[in-house]
Motif scaffolding. Structure first.
Motif, PDB file in Angstrom:
ATOM      1  N   LEU A   1      38.935  48.105  42.570  1.00 28.64           N
ATOM      2  CA  LEU A   1      39.461  46.879  43.172  1.00 28.64           C
ATOM      3  C   LEU A   1      40.654  47.232  44.065  1.00 28.64           C
ATOM      4  O   LEU A   1      41.425  48.138  43.738  1.00 28.64           O
ATOM      5  N   SER A   2      40.819  46.514  45.162  1.00 28.81           N
ATOM      6  CA  SER A   2      42.002  46.706  46.004  1.00 28.81           C
ATOM      7  C   SER A   2      43.209  46.093  45.285  1.00 28.81           C
ATOM      8  O   SER A   2      43.041  45.291  44.373  1.00 28.81           O
ATOM      9  N   PRO A   3      44.442  46.456  45.691  1.00 33.99           N
ATOM     10  CA  PRO A   3      45.621  45.848  45.036  1.00 33.99           C
ATOM     11  C   PRO A   3      45.568  44.316  45.051  1.00 33.99           C
ATOM     12  O   PRO A   3      45.889  43.663  44.072  1.00 33.99           O
TER      13      PRO A   3
ATOM     14  N   THR B   1      45.435  41.828  41.890  1.00 37.08           N
ATOM     15  CA  THR B   1      46.373  40.735  41.698  1.00 37.08           C
ATOM     16  C   THR B   1      45.615  39.460  41.343  1.00 37.08           C
ATOM     17  O   THR B   1      45.993  38.710  40.440  1.00 37.08           O
ATOM     18  N   LEU B   2      44.534  39.238  42.074  1.00 36.96           N
ATOM     19  CA  LEU B   2      43.710  38.055  41.860  1.00 36.96           C
ATOM     20  C   LEU B   2      43.177  38.035  40.433  1.00 36.96           C
ATOM     21  O   LEU B   2      43.290  37.033  39.715  1.00 36.96           O
ATOM     22  N   VAL B   3      42.618  39.163  40.003  1.00 40.24           N
ATOM     23  CA  VAL B   3      42.043  39.249  38.667  1.00 40.24           C
ATOM     24  C   VAL B   3      43.132  39.054  37.605  1.00 40.24           C
ATOM     25  O   VAL B   3      42.994  38.276  36.670  1.00 40.24           O
TER      26      VAL B   3
ATOM     27  N   VAL C   1      37.017  44.160  34.057  1.00 35.98           N
ATOM     28  CA  VAL C   1      36.515  43.677  35.348  1.00 35.98           C
ATOM     29  C   VAL C   1      36.470  44.821  36.349  1.00 35.98           C
ATOM     30  O   VAL C   1      35.494  45.001  37.073  1.00 35.98           O
ATOM     31  N   ASN C   2      37.550  45.595  36.346  1.00 38.47           N
ATOM     32  CA  ASN C   2      37.603  46.724  37.286  1.00 38.47           C
ATOM     33  C   ASN C   2      36.463  47.719  37.039  1.00 38.47           C
ATOM     34  O   ASN C   2      35.815  48.189  37.962  1.00 38.47           O
ATOM     35  N   GLN C   3      36.222  48.021  35.761  1.00 37.62           N
ATOM     36  CA  GLN C   3      35.151  48.958  35.427  1.00 37.62           C
ATOM     37  C   GLN C   3      33.796  48.412  35.869  1.00 37.62           C
ATOM     38  O   GLN C   3      32.950  49.136  36.390  1.00 37.62           O
ATOM     39  N   PHE C   4      33.623  47.120  35.659  1.00 36.48           N
ATOM     40  CA  PHE C   4      32.374  46.487  36.069  1.00 36.48           C
ATOM     41  C   PHE C   4      32.206  46.588  37.592  1.00 36.48           C
ATOM     42  O   PHE C   4      31.152  46.993  38.100  1.00 36.48           O
ATOM     43  N   PHE C   5      33.295  46.247  38.286  1.00 34.46           N
ATOM     44  CA  PHE C   5      33.292  46.295  39.744  1.00 34.46           C
ATOM     45  C   PHE C   5      32.958  47.705  40.223  1.00 34.46           C
ATOM     46  O   PHE C   5      32.155  47.913  41.128  1.00 34.46           O
ATOM     47  N   HIS C   6      33.574  48.685  39.556  1.00 34.51           N
ATOM     48  CA  HIS C   6      33.368  50.077  39.919  1.00 34.51           C
ATOM     49  C   HIS C   6      31.919  50.501  39.675  1.00 34.51           C
ATOM     50  O   HIS C   6      31.303  51.189  40.488  1.00 34.51           O
TER      51      HIS C   6
END
Lengths: 396, 396
Positions: free
Chosen positions: B376-378, B382-384, B364-369
Motif C-alpha cells: 500500500l502507498s503511504p 493512512t486510509l486503511v 489488509v496490506n498482506q492481502f493487497f500485496h
C-alpha cells in the motif's frame, strides 16, 4: 476544621442497564451546595470514585467536571482515595498537577504514611489495598521476607499499617483516617464469614472498629449505607445514590453525607440528607392491587423508577396480557419486574430471568434466594461484590 | 522562541504482539535530553499521544510519568493536541489543573480559536477533527444550517477553520499551527484517492500544503516519517519509534525530532536524530545465506528485532526443520517471519499466517500485496489505518 464526608460515588454505574449518571450528577450538585453552605475545609471521598477499573469516556468526563467544580471553581480542597472498584494506576493520572490546588489523591498503600498536616490535625489517607500489596510493601521496607510472607489476611496487614501510622502521630494534633474497607463493630462479625473464608478474598470482613481506636475519627467508604457504621467515631457516609433494589427495600434507606467538625476537644458528625431526582420505589403486591386505580394513583410520580414484584402470580390467567406494558402504563419506568409465583406453580415451573438484564452479583443473590429463601446478608453481599470485582480488576 | 516538535508517540503500541513501551521510554529520554540541551521554550506533541482510545493502565502510567518529567521536574511547557488515535474525552481528564504549569492540551475543534500568545508568537493548536465535528461546531456558531450541512469533506471544513483562525491573527506576530492530518504537497495527491473516496472516511487525504500558507510554520502529526513533509514550512516530525516492518524497509527511515527556532525574520528547523535501543532489522535472503555464519555474524546485535523473509523457500526441503527456532538461535528475536515461496509452490499453496499475530492494518496490506504484488502507498495506508481507527473509536 470542618470536612464533608462522602464515599462510593461509583460514577458510571448502571442499574439493570439504566445509566445512573444523571442521578449521580443531581446528587453531586447537592453535595457541592452543602459544602459551600457549610463552608467546609475539604471534601473527603473515601474510595470507589468510579464504578469500574476502566470507566467509560462519559464517566471520565463527568468526574473531571465534578472535581473541576469543587476544586478549581470553588477552591475547596479534596481528600480522595481509591477504592476496590477503582484502578489505582488510571486514577493516578494527572494527580501531581492536582496537588498544587490542594486536591489530594492517594492510590497506593505507601502514600498512607505521608499524612496531610494542618496546625491541629493529621489526615491519613489509606486507599484500598489487599494483603498482597502489604506483603510487597513490607518486603521492600525492611521487614524480613519470612515475616512479610505471613501477611495473608487483611486483619494482619491492617495491624501493621495502623501501627506504622501511629508512629507518625504528632502528639498535640487530632488524628483522622480516611479509608475504604468493610469494618464491623467488635464481636459483630458475620458468623457465615469465617476469617478463613474472608482471607481468601482479601480478608475484607475481618476488620473491626477496635483496630482503629488510635484514631480520633475514621471516615470510611465501601459499605453503601451509613447505618452500617460500626461506632460513633468509625463511620460510613454511605453512597449518595441508591444503587440497587435491595437498598431501596431497606427500612433505613436515606442517602446523604456527613459534616464532620473537628474542634480542640471534640469531633462531631452531622448528617445532611440528599434528595433523589428519580426515586427507586419497591412494590410487592397482587396483580389486582397493582392494577387498581386507588392503589396506583397514590404511588410516587411516574418519573420515579419502580421495582415491582407481582405476588401470587398465576401465569395461566395472564397468558394474553403484556404484563410489563400494562404496568408501564400505570407506573412509568419499570426498572425491575419479578413474579412471586403461586406455590403450586413454583413447584412445577422454573423461573426464567433474562440473564443479560441482571448484574452478576444479582444473579448470585437470586440463586441464593431461590435455594435458601433468604437474601444475602450485607457482609455476604460485600463478599460476592468483591469476588466479581477481583475478577474484573486489571492484572497488576 | 525555540520549540521541540515531535508527534505520534502512540504510547501503548505493540509490534506483532510485542510491547514497544521500553523502546518508547528510551526514545522519550533522548527527547527530554535534547529539550534540556537546547533549552527549548516548549515541547510540541502533534497528536496520537496514545495508540488507542482506551489505553492500558500501563500506558496511562507511562505517559503520566513522561509528562511529569517534562512539565513538573524540568518546567518545560507542553503544547499537545489529540490525534485520531486518542480519545478526546479521556485525554481531557485533569487538563484544567495542568494548564497552571503551562501544560497546554487541546482536544476539541473550538479550542483552536484560542491561540497561546507570547510577545512575538501566536500558537494555534488544532486537534484532529472530522467533518461531522465541523458541522456541529459551525451549526452552533452562527452558520446557517444548510451551509453547515454542506461541510462534508475535511478540505472544506479546514478552509472554514483556517479562515476563522486567520481572523484572529495579530499582525505583528508570527503565526504557528500545530495540527494532526495527512497533508500533501500541492498537486501531489494520491491518484488512487479521489476526494470523493477521501470524504467518505473523513476526507483526510484532501488537505494540501497551500491551504496552510497563511501560517508561518505548521507542525504536523499523523504521518510517521518526516520525509512526508509537504513543504519547508509545513512539516512532519515523524514518530520517535519505528512502528512496523514496512517502516524499517524504507530507505529514509531515521527517527528524530525537529528543533524549530522562531526569530523576528525567520523560522528554521533542524533535525535531531534519535537512536533506537532495539533496532528493527529487515532481512530478505535465501535459507542458505541466512544460515551462513559469514552472513549472520555480520548482522546487528542479537538484542535487535529481526523481520526475516526467506526467499525461494522450498517447503519440501525443510519439513523436518523448525525454521523459526533455527533462525532464533542465530539472530535472537524474530518479530516477523515470512516465506517468499518458489513460484511453483506459490501456485499450489496458500500462505497461511497466524491472524492473531498481525494487526488488522497489516492483514489488509498482506492481502493487497498478495493480489497486486505491491505494498500500500503511504496514503492508502493512512486510509486503511483511519478506517480501523474509526471502527475502534468510541461513539461520541
Amino acid at each position: 476544621m470542618k470536612l464533608l464526608h462522602t464515599a462510593d460515588w461509583h460514577i458510571g454505574r448502571t442499574l439493570n442497564g439504566t445509566s445512573l449518571l444523571d442521578e449521580q450528577k443531581y446528587a453531586f450538585n447537592q453535595i457541592l451546595q452543602i459544602a459551600k453552605d457549610e463552608q467546609v475545609d475539604g471534601i473527603v471521598i473515601a474510595g470507589d470514585i468510579y464504578d469500574r477499573a476502566v470507566p467509560s469516556a462519559e464517566a471520565v468526563t463527568a468526574l473531571n467536571e465534578m472535581f473541576q467544580q469543587i476544586n478549581l471553581e470553588n477552591k475547596i480542597p479534596i481528600y480522595a482515595i481509591s477504592g476496590n472498584h477503582d484502578s489505582a494506576q488510571r486514577l493516578n493520572y494527572g494527580r501531581d498537577w492536582m496537588e498544587f490546588t490542594n486536591f489530594h489523591l492517594n492510590t497506593l498503600l505507601e502514600e498512607a504514611f505521608t499524612p496531610i498536616e494542618t496546625d491541629d490535625v493529621q489526615i491519613f489517607m489509606l486507599p484500598f489495598f489487599d494483603p498482597l500489596d502489604a506483603r510487597v510493601y513490607y518486603g521492600h521496607h525492611g521487614m524480613d521476607e519470612e515475616e512479610a510472607q505471613q501477611i495473608t489476611s487483611i486483619g494482619t496487614a491492617m495491624n501493621y499499617v495502623i501501627s506504622d501510622m501511629v508512629k507518625l502521630f504528632a502528639p498535640n494534633k487530632k488524628h483522622l483516617l480516611i479509608t475504604h474497607f468493610a469494618v464491623t463493630a467488635d464481636g459483630q462479625d458475620d458468623p457465615n464469614l469465617t476469617s478463613e473464608t474472608a482471607s481468601k478474598v482479601g480478608g475484607l470482613a475481618t476488620l473491626t472498629a477496635s483496630q482503629f481506636s488510635d484514631f480520633d475519627y475514621v471516615m470510611l467508604g465501601h459499605i453503601h449505607t451509613r447505618f452500617a457504621s460500626p461506632s460513633e467515631t468509625v463511620r460510613y457516609s454511605g453512597s449518595p445514590v441508591k444503587f440497587n433494589v435491595k437498598e431501596a427495600r431497606l427500612k433505613n434507606k436515606g442517602k446523604g453525607v456527613d459534616i464532620v467538625t473537628i474542634n480542640d476537644s471534640t469531633i462531631s458528625h452531622e448528617y445532611r440528607a440528599l434528595t433523589p431526582q428519580t426515586d427507586l420505589v419497591v412494590l410487592e403486591e397482587d396483580w389486582d392491587t397493582l392494577c387498581d386505580p386507588d392503589f396506583y394513583q397514590n404511588q410516587p410520580a411516574k418519573k420515579d423508577w419502580f421495582a415491582i414484584t407481582i405476588k401470587n402470580f398465576e401465569r395461566s390467567e395472564h397468558v394474553q396480557t403484556n404484563v410489563r406494558a400494562e404496568l408501564q402504563k400505570r407506573y412509568g419506568t419499570i426498572i425491575e419486574l419479578d413474579y412471586q409465583l403461586d406455590q403450586a406453580e413454583l413447584e412445577t415451573q422454573n423461573i426464567t430471568t433474562n440473564i443479560n438484564e441482571v448484574s452478576p452479583e444479582e444473579t448470585v443473590n437470586q440463586f441464593f434466594h431461590s435455594i435458601t429463601g433468604k437474601d444475602l446478608s450485607p457482609q455476604q453481599n460485600t463478599l460476592v461484590e468483591n469476588i466479581f470485582n477481583e475478577v474484573e480488576r486489571e492484572h497488576k
